[in-house]
Design an enzyme around this catalytic site. Structure first.
Site, PDB file in Angstrom:
ATOM      1  CE  LYS A 107      42.973 -72.293  60.093  1.00 52.69           C
ATOM      2  NZ  LYS A 107      42.491 -72.488  61.462  1.00 52.69           N
TER       3      LYS A 107
HETATM    4  P1  NAD Z   1      51.436 -69.126  67.235  1.00 53.33           P
HETATM    5  O1  NAD Z   1      52.090 -68.725  65.975  1.00 53.33           O
HETATM    6  O2  NAD Z   1      50.996 -68.089  68.204  1.00 53.33           O
HETATM    7  O3  NAD Z   1      52.341 -70.156  68.053  1.00 53.33           O
HETATM    8  C1  NAD Z   1      52.934 -71.282  67.508  1.00 53.33           C
HETATM    9  C2  NAD Z   1      54.121 -71.624  68.398  1.00 53.33           C
HETATM   10  O4  NAD Z   1      54.675 -72.869  67.978  1.00 53.33           O
HETATM   11  C3  NAD Z   1      55.232 -70.585  68.315  1.00 53.33           C
HETATM   12  O5  NAD Z   1      55.685 -70.291  69.613  1.00 53.33           O
HETATM   13  C4  NAD Z   1      56.307 -71.285  67.485  1.00 53.33           C
HETATM   14  O6  NAD Z   1      57.614 -70.840  67.785  1.00 53.33           O
HETATM   15  C5  NAD Z   1      56.080 -72.731  67.893  1.00 53.33           C
HETATM   16  N1  NAD Z   1      56.583 -73.687  66.895  1.00 53.33           N
HETATM   17  C6  NAD Z   1      56.609 -73.583  65.561  1.00 53.33           C
HETATM   18  N2  NAD Z   1      57.169 -74.664  65.002  1.00 53.33           N
HETATM   19  C7  NAD Z   1      57.500 -75.467  66.017  1.00 53.33           C
HETATM   20  C8  NAD Z   1      58.128 -76.737  66.104  1.00 53.33           C
HETATM   21  N3  NAD Z   1      58.523 -77.391  65.017  1.00 53.33           N
HETATM   22  N4  NAD Z   1      58.312 -77.291  67.334  1.00 53.33           N
HETATM   23  C9  NAD Z   1      57.917 -76.646  68.449  1.00 53.33           C
HETATM   24  N5  NAD Z   1      57.341 -75.437  68.434  1.00 53.33           N
HETATM   25  C10 NAD Z   1      57.138 -74.857  67.234  1.00 53.33           C
HETATM   26  O7  NAD Z   1      50.204 -70.050  66.778  1.00 53.33           O
HETATM   27  P2  NAD Z   1      48.880 -70.388  67.587  1.00 53.33           P
HETATM   28  O8  NAD Z   1      47.849 -69.396  67.200  1.00 53.33           O
HETATM   29  O9  NAD Z   1      49.217 -70.623  69.018  1.00 53.33           O
HETATM   30  O10 NAD Z   1      48.471 -71.754  66.888  1.00 53.33           O
HETATM   31  C11 NAD Z   1      49.054 -73.007  67.247  1.00 53.33           C
HETATM   32  C12 NAD Z   1      48.154 -74.135  66.777  1.00 53.33           C
HETATM   33  O11 NAD Z   1      46.848 -73.948  67.340  1.00 53.33           O
HETATM   34  C13 NAD Z   1      47.940 -74.210  65.259  1.00 53.33           C
HETATM   35  O12 NAD Z   1      47.789 -75.558  64.900  1.00 53.33           O
HETATM   36  C14 NAD Z   1      46.621 -73.492  65.075  1.00 53.33           C
HETATM   37  O13 NAD Z   1      45.946 -73.902  63.889  1.00 53.33           O
HETATM   38  C15 NAD Z   1      45.887 -73.937  66.303  1.00 53.33           C
HETATM   39  N6  NAD Z   1      44.767 -73.055  66.680  1.00 53.33           N
HETATM   40  C16 NAD Z   1      44.954 -71.745  66.954  1.00 53.33           C
HETATM   41  C17 NAD Z   1      43.868 -70.958  67.319  1.00 53.33           C
HETATM   42  C18 NAD Z   1      44.020 -69.523  67.729  1.00 53.33           C
HETATM   43  O14 NAD Z   1      43.019 -68.946  68.210  1.00 53.33           O
HETATM   44  N7  NAD Z   1      45.174 -68.897  67.608  1.00 53.33           N
HETATM   45  C19 NAD Z   1      42.574 -71.514  67.360  1.00 53.33           C
HETATM   46  C20 NAD Z   1      42.426 -72.876  67.075  1.00 53.33           C
HETATM   47  C21 NAD Z   1      43.521 -73.633  66.733  1.00 53.33           C
END
Ligand code: NAD
Length: 476
Positions: A107
């Site tokens: 990561k």
């Molecule tokens: P992203 O940046 O696209 O979205 C995150 C969202 O959460 C945003 O809309 C942001 O405004 C919101 N956010 C931030 N802080 C917040 C809070 N305190 N309360 C409520 N909302 C809040 O990120 P993502 O890619 O969707 O990732 C989200 C989670 O999923 C992370 O934990 C990431 O590790 C996990 N994840 C992502 C992927 C991927 O393919 N993108 C894959 C596996 C896991």
């Protein structure tokens, strides 16, 4: 707010790991070898922006190299630190093993708020960070392959791939150095939606498991289930959209960083997403009322809670007030080890992150294979499949006419049956199969062993068993 006696994210992952290995019979020392993070590289680099040099701190952590390349996203957030990337790298090892993506876990992260920079500045920062990692082989198609995570997406991955190509002009597999790229830059269809799509498929698998449903105190189908989603980013948006538009679920609350919307009748996910896209905030959304203290709505009465934003949001301070029957961890580490125990005692079922959000790495695996094979999935078979189906349709119509029965194949059936699978259909099919097979492997342990009380422990057991087998095969 997390309380001070809460373990760190890294410690939380270790506690959950330890709970599972206590039920296993691993050779002495192997348990520690699997648990520890092999290496974490910290880089500080300067970029000239707005007339002065700004210094940034980034990390790339490699948890386990039992399989190579290692894989894991790159996160842009002010919360990034060594503890966090190491916890996330460890989760990647277990996740890849569980869904049989042939990678070790890694990561990366950059301590930055991407919203403070314009596109050009972000490109300069990303290319410089990538340069630092590429020159140390920490981005390399055979050794370490990043992907998007919180705060990054297709655009950043395209910059990274291009930076790698500039530094390795003769590497014919260079485009496989990173996944999650746009389709016009070596990406694969269905990658952007993959993690949210995987959450949907995970719920389909759960709702096909009567014993699981009974343990959660749920019944019936997904349709009309009330769902609360936290974080309408890449993962949360796609999960909420598919579940509401395709499965008929009601998204009763959406929690964002600056507040939450609540409507028991069901929110229009696309309209909320468009509003945030246009205004940069959930505030002011006209069709429902805003709750300023958004996190409070995690405690709303609902069937399914989908934390899809960040880690540690369900913790010792709120766990006993959570009312959801089922939590599906779309984010990594949203439930702390302490909260996990409280929720388990209350009878709440948690579909663990290492499974629930594995859709992203699964489709990243498909993209990596596509890049290495230099051909789009379906290109060789599609027309051949369509001609064989045409033969069947022609023959059925001939038989019907010749026998005088006069049956007609409906135009809708013909249209669907005659269309050969393209890349998107194949990706979705591969993802669905992966999520369904991995669920079954966890459920067999969960329902089959009296000493395994929850899906998370089952997931760790399945995954660690495979990692251990691969170490044994290497003679360790
Ligand atoms: P992203 O940046 O696209 O979205 C995150 C969202 O959460 C945003 O809309 C942001 O405004 C919101 N956010 C931030 N802080 C917040 C809070 N305190 N309360 C409520 N909302 C809040 O990120 P993502 O890619 O969707 O990732 C989200 C989670 O999923 C992370 O934990 C990431 O590790 C996990 N994840 C992502 C992927 C991927 O393919 N993108 C894959 C596996 C896991």
């Amino acid at each position: 707010m997390q309380s001070s006696n809460e373990p760190s994210f890294r410690e939380s992952v270790d506690i959950m790991f330890n709970r599972a290995v206590a039920l296993m019979d691993l050779p002495p020392g192997l348990e520690e070898k699997i648990r520890v993070c092999n290496a974490t590289y910290t880089v500080r680099f300067g970029v000239r922006l707005r007339g002065k040099i700004q210094t940034f701190t980034g990390y790339r952590s490699v948890h386990s190299e039992h399989m190579e390349p290692v894989k894991g996203g790159i996160r842009y957030s002010l919360g990034v630190n060594q503890n966090e990337v190491e916890a996330l790298a460890a989760l990647m090892t277990y996740k890849c093993s569980l869904v049989e993506a042939p990678f070790g876990g890694s990561k990366g992260g950059l301590c930055i708020d991407p919203r403070e920079y314009d596109d050009h500045e972000l490109e300069l920062i990303t290319r410089r960070f990538a340069y630092e990692l590429i020159k140390r082989d920490m981005i390399n198609p055979a050794q370490n392959v990043p992907a998007p995570d919180m705060g990054t997406g297709e655009r950043e991955m395209a910059w990274i791939a291009d930076q790698y190509k500039r530094m390795n002009t003769t590497d014919i597999n260079g485009v496989a150095c990173v996944t999650g790229k746009p389709t016009n830059a070596g990406g694969i269809q269905g990658r952007t939606e993959a993690t949210g799509r995987g959450v949907q498929y995970a719920l389909h698998a759960f709702f096909r498991d009567p014993q699981g449903l009974e343990k959660a105190g749920l019944s019936g189908k997904l349709k009309d289930k009330r769902i609360v989603v936290q974080g309408l980013g890449n993962v949360g948006y796609h999960a909420a959209k598919f579940l509401s538009e395709e499965d008929g679920c009601k998204i009763t609350a959406i929690i964002e960083r600056d507040g939450a919307l609540h409507d028991e009748g069901g929110l229009d996910v696309q309209a909320v997403y468009d509003w945030i896209g246009k205004h940069g905030t959930i505030t002011g959304y006209p069709n429902s009322k805003l709750e300023k203290d958004g996190a409070k709505l995690l405690e709303l009465d609902c069937d399914i809670l989908i934390p899809a934003a960040l880690e540690g949001v369900i913790n010792l301070s709120n766990a006993d007030r959570i009312k959801a029957a089922l939590i599906i961890e779309a984010a990594n580490g949203p439930v702390t080890a302490g909260a996990d125990e409280i929720l388990r005692d209350k009878g709440c079922v948690i579909v663990p992150d290492m499974y629930a959000n594995a859709g992203g790495v699964t489709v990243s695996y498909f993209e990596w294979v596509k890049n290495l094979s230099h051909i789009r999935f379906g290109r060789m078979q599609r027309r051949q499949e369509e001609s064989r189906h045409q033969l069947v349709v022609d023959e059925l119509e001939r038989l019907s006419a010749d026998s005088g029965i006069g049956w007609q194949l409906s135009p809708d059936f013909k249209e669907k049956y005659l269309r050969g699978a393209g890349e998107l259909e194949l990706v979705r099919s591969g993802l669905d199969d992966t999520m369904s097979t991995a669920y079954q492997s966890m459920a067999d342990v969960w329902h089959g062993r009296d000493d395994v009380k929850d899906l998370r422990t089952a997931a760790y057991l399945v995954s660690i068993t495979k990692v251990a087998a691969s170490y044994r095969a290497k003679g360790l």
